[in-house]
Each structure stands twice: as C-alpha cells, then as structure tokens.
Design an enzyme around this catalytic site. Structure first.
Site, PDB file in Angstrom:
ATOM      1  N   GLY A   1      -0.978   7.388   1.659  1.00 27.16           N
ATOM      2  CA  GLY A   1      -0.753   7.424   3.340  1.00 27.16           C
ATOM      3  C   GLY A   1       1.308   7.038   3.790  1.00 27.16           C
TER       4      GLY A   1
ATOM      5  N   GLY B   1       0.684  -1.656   0.152  1.00 22.04           N
ATOM      6  CA  GLY B   1      -0.176  -0.509   0.572  1.00 22.04           C
ATOM      7  C   GLY B   1       1.063   0.878   0.270  1.00 22.04           C
TER       8      GLY B   1
ATOM      9  N   SER C   1       0.769   4.001  -2.555  1.00 23.88           N
ATOM     10  CA  SER C   1       1.046   4.759  -3.584  1.00 23.88           C
ATOM     11  C   SER C   1       0.724   6.360  -2.730  1.00 23.88           C
ATOM     12  CB  SER C   1      -0.029   4.616  -4.229  1.00 23.88           C
ATOM     13  OG  SER C   1      -1.584   4.210  -3.801  1.00 23.88           O
TER      14      SER C   1
ATOM     15  N   SER D   1      -3.006  -1.320  12.132  1.00 23.96           N
ATOM     16  CA  SER D   1      -4.139  -1.933  12.097  1.00 23.96           C
ATOM     17  C   SER D   1      -4.876  -0.125  12.589  1.00 23.96           C
ATOM     18  CB  SER D   1      -3.856  -1.526  13.302  1.00 23.96           C
ATOM     19  OG  SER D   1      -5.773  -2.225  13.298  1.00 23.96           O
TER      20      SER D   1
ATOM     21  N   TYR E   1     -15.474  -1.574   8.940  1.00 25.36           N
ATOM     22  CA  TYR E   1     -13.663  -1.613   9.343  1.00 25.36           C
ATOM     23  C   TYR E   1     -12.943  -2.169  10.634  1.00 25.36           C
ATOM     24  CZ  TYR E   1      -9.902   1.596   9.180  1.00 25.36           C
ATOM     25  OH  TYR E   1      -8.415   1.773   9.325  1.00 25.36           O
TER      26      TYR E   1
ATOM     27  N   SER F   1     -12.735  -5.348  10.638  1.00 25.80           N
ATOM     28  CA  SER F   1     -11.637  -5.781  10.027  1.00 25.80           C
ATOM     29  C   SER F   1     -10.760  -6.028  10.980  1.00 25.80           C
ATOM     30  CB  SER F   1     -11.296  -5.558   8.520  1.00 25.80           C
ATOM     31  OG  SER F   1     -11.180  -4.208   8.443  1.00 25.80           O
ATOM     32  N   LYS F   2     -10.211  -4.900  11.745  1.00 24.33           N
ATOM     33  CA  LYS F   2      -9.235  -4.549  12.210  1.00 24.33           C
ATOM     34  C   LYS F   2      -9.171  -5.138  14.210  1.00 24.33           C
ATOM     35  CE  LYS F   2      -7.264  -1.598   9.782  1.00 24.33           C
ATOM     36  NZ  LYS F   2      -5.249  -2.119   8.511  1.00 24.33           N
TER      37      LYS F   2
END
Length: 278
Positions: free
Chosen positions: A13, A9, A11, A134, A148, A151-152
């Site tokens: 942030g 991830g 791309s 997380s 969300y 999932s976390k």
C-alpha cells in the site's frame, strides 16, 4: 539535501509506495513492518539508505524500542509517517470482540504510541513533521465500517489536539485523508459472518456493492503517495490533507450536513446558558 523518513506499515500500500519513491530519489527511510522479508528486494537495491525493523504497533514497548533505535542509528529523522492500519468490514453486531480490540489497538492506540515515542526526539532536534494517515472515513462514515471509523475519528481528534500542542516546538502535524484506492487494503479487510437481518439495510447494500465490484475505487495510489511527498517538500503544514474525489465530495457533504444540523439547534443550545452570562 536528503530527507530521513520513519514509516510504519511498509509491506504494501501507501507505505511501500512511499518507501520506493523516497529511496529512488535519494532519501533515507527507516521502514517498519511485521514481515521484514517483504522489503528484501529494496534492501538489496538501496543498501544502508534503507533501515528495516520489525514492528507490531500494538506492542507499546516494541514501538518505543524501535523508534528510539531508529533515532539513535540515524541521528535525525525529519518525517514520521504513521501509516500502519487494520480494517474490519462488518456491521455492528457481526464483528467479534477480538476484531474490535484489534482495530482500536492498531489504528488508534498504535498511532498514538508512535507519536508519543517520537515526540521527545523531535523536540530535542527542534524540527520535524508527522503525517498521520487517516481516511475519508475519519470525518464521514460508510455502513459496515463503524469500528474502523471509531478508530479513525478517534485518531483525528487526538492529532488535532496534538498539532496545537507541538507547533511551538517547530513540529508540524498533518492528517492525510486518502479516499477509496486500489492498494490491496480492501482485499485485506477482516470480515465476519454476515447476519441475514442486515441484508435489506444499508450495510447489506454496501456489502453487495463491494462483492459485485460496483463499489468504485476512484483514486490513484501512486499519485496519493506523490502528494504526501510533495506536501513535505513544500514545507506546508495544513492540519488536514484530503486526497481523492470521494474524500473531497463525501467529507464536504458530511461537514455541510453537520453544520446545518448544528445551526438548527442554535436556539436550544443558547437557552441553557445561565441568566447572568446570557
């Protein structure tokens, strides 16, 4: 001595910030993302110290291939950063089946698959670190983020178990919990048509706070990236690393409330123990 990192991830942030900082200080990075052109500028600047691969973490076979290829090409990878994520902002009834599956497939199953793919290599080399990104929402909750959170909370439970299993192999795992931070993630949240039935509920209140800008994002993204790098440099391996004022205060309040409720049920909990074991 340069450290070699594998980051998903990248791309934007935290993934992008980590990649930029690590390359600038001389480390090597295997960066994965769905749109590889997003790192063209860094490829031009840093050459072969940056290895870029296309990866959708919801594709289990692709995860294994990309992780295997990275270890083969680089020899040793010191740190795995599980950062790729997807968020859906919707009340329980508002989210679609597709959105629910995607958030679980990305944040939970995708993160699990990256760890599963990396572990044989980390065991073989006899050392390594895993940073599982997380959120404060891995231990506390906010309205409209139920899927969300599912999932976390799930990936945190998985990682807490795995950390104990892999410690004998010299591999450390830390769950990193950033709070609300202006990284662009909020703007990329998937949404669903709002149901008027929720307007006067906490879900509606949070929706309005985000819309009018009163939902505060108190944390500095660069400082969070630096804290993650500093943690690896120190060699410390805490199970969790809370990052952000909201993470610290909200998670602490949640833990205190849960413990108080837990203690309130002590007598009934013990009342069901078999007589011969009481």
């Amino acid at each position: 001595m340069a450290t070699t990192w594998f980051i998903t991830g990248t791309s934007s942030g935290f993934g992008r910030l980590l990649t930029e900082r690590l390359l600038a200080r001389g480390d090597r990075v295997a960066a994965t993302l769905r749109r590889t052109e997003a790192l063209d500028d860094l490829c031009a600047e840093y050459g072969d110290r940056l290895r870029v691969a296309r990866l959708d973490v919801t594709d289990t076979r692709q995860v294994r291939e990309v992780v295997d290829d990275a270890f083969t090409a680089l020899g040793t990878i010191d740190v795995i950063v599980n950062n790729a994520g997807y968020g859906v902002f919707a009340a329980l009834e508002e989210a679609t089946d597709e959105q629910i599956r995607r958030v679980v497939d990305t944040n939970l199953l995708g993160s699990i698959d990256v760890i599963r793919a990396a572990l044989p290599h980390l065991r073989a080399q006899g050392h390594g670190r895993i940073l599982q990104v997380s959120t404060a929402g891995g231990q506390t909750t906010y309205p409209n983020f139920g899927y969300y959170h599912a999932s976390k909370w799930g990936i945190e439970g998985f990682c807490e178990t795995v950390a104990r299993e892999i410690a004998p192999f010299g591999i450390g795992l830390t769950i990193v919990e950033p709070g609300a931070t202006p990284t662009g993630f909020g703007g990329a949240l998937d949404t669903a048509p709002a149901m008027p039935e929720y307007d006067s509920t906490p879900a509606g209140e949070v929706r309005r706070a985000i819309a009018d800008g009163s939902f505060v994002l108190p944390n500095d993204p660069g400082r969070i990236a630096d804290a993650m790098i500093d943690l690896v440099d120190t060699g410390a391996t805490p199970l969790r690393l809370p990052l952000g004022s909201d993470t610290y205060h909200d998670v602490r309040a949640s833990l205190v409330a849960r413990l108080e409720e837990h203690e309130a049920h002590r007598d009934v909990a013990l009342s069901v123990v078999r007589d011969e074991l009481a």
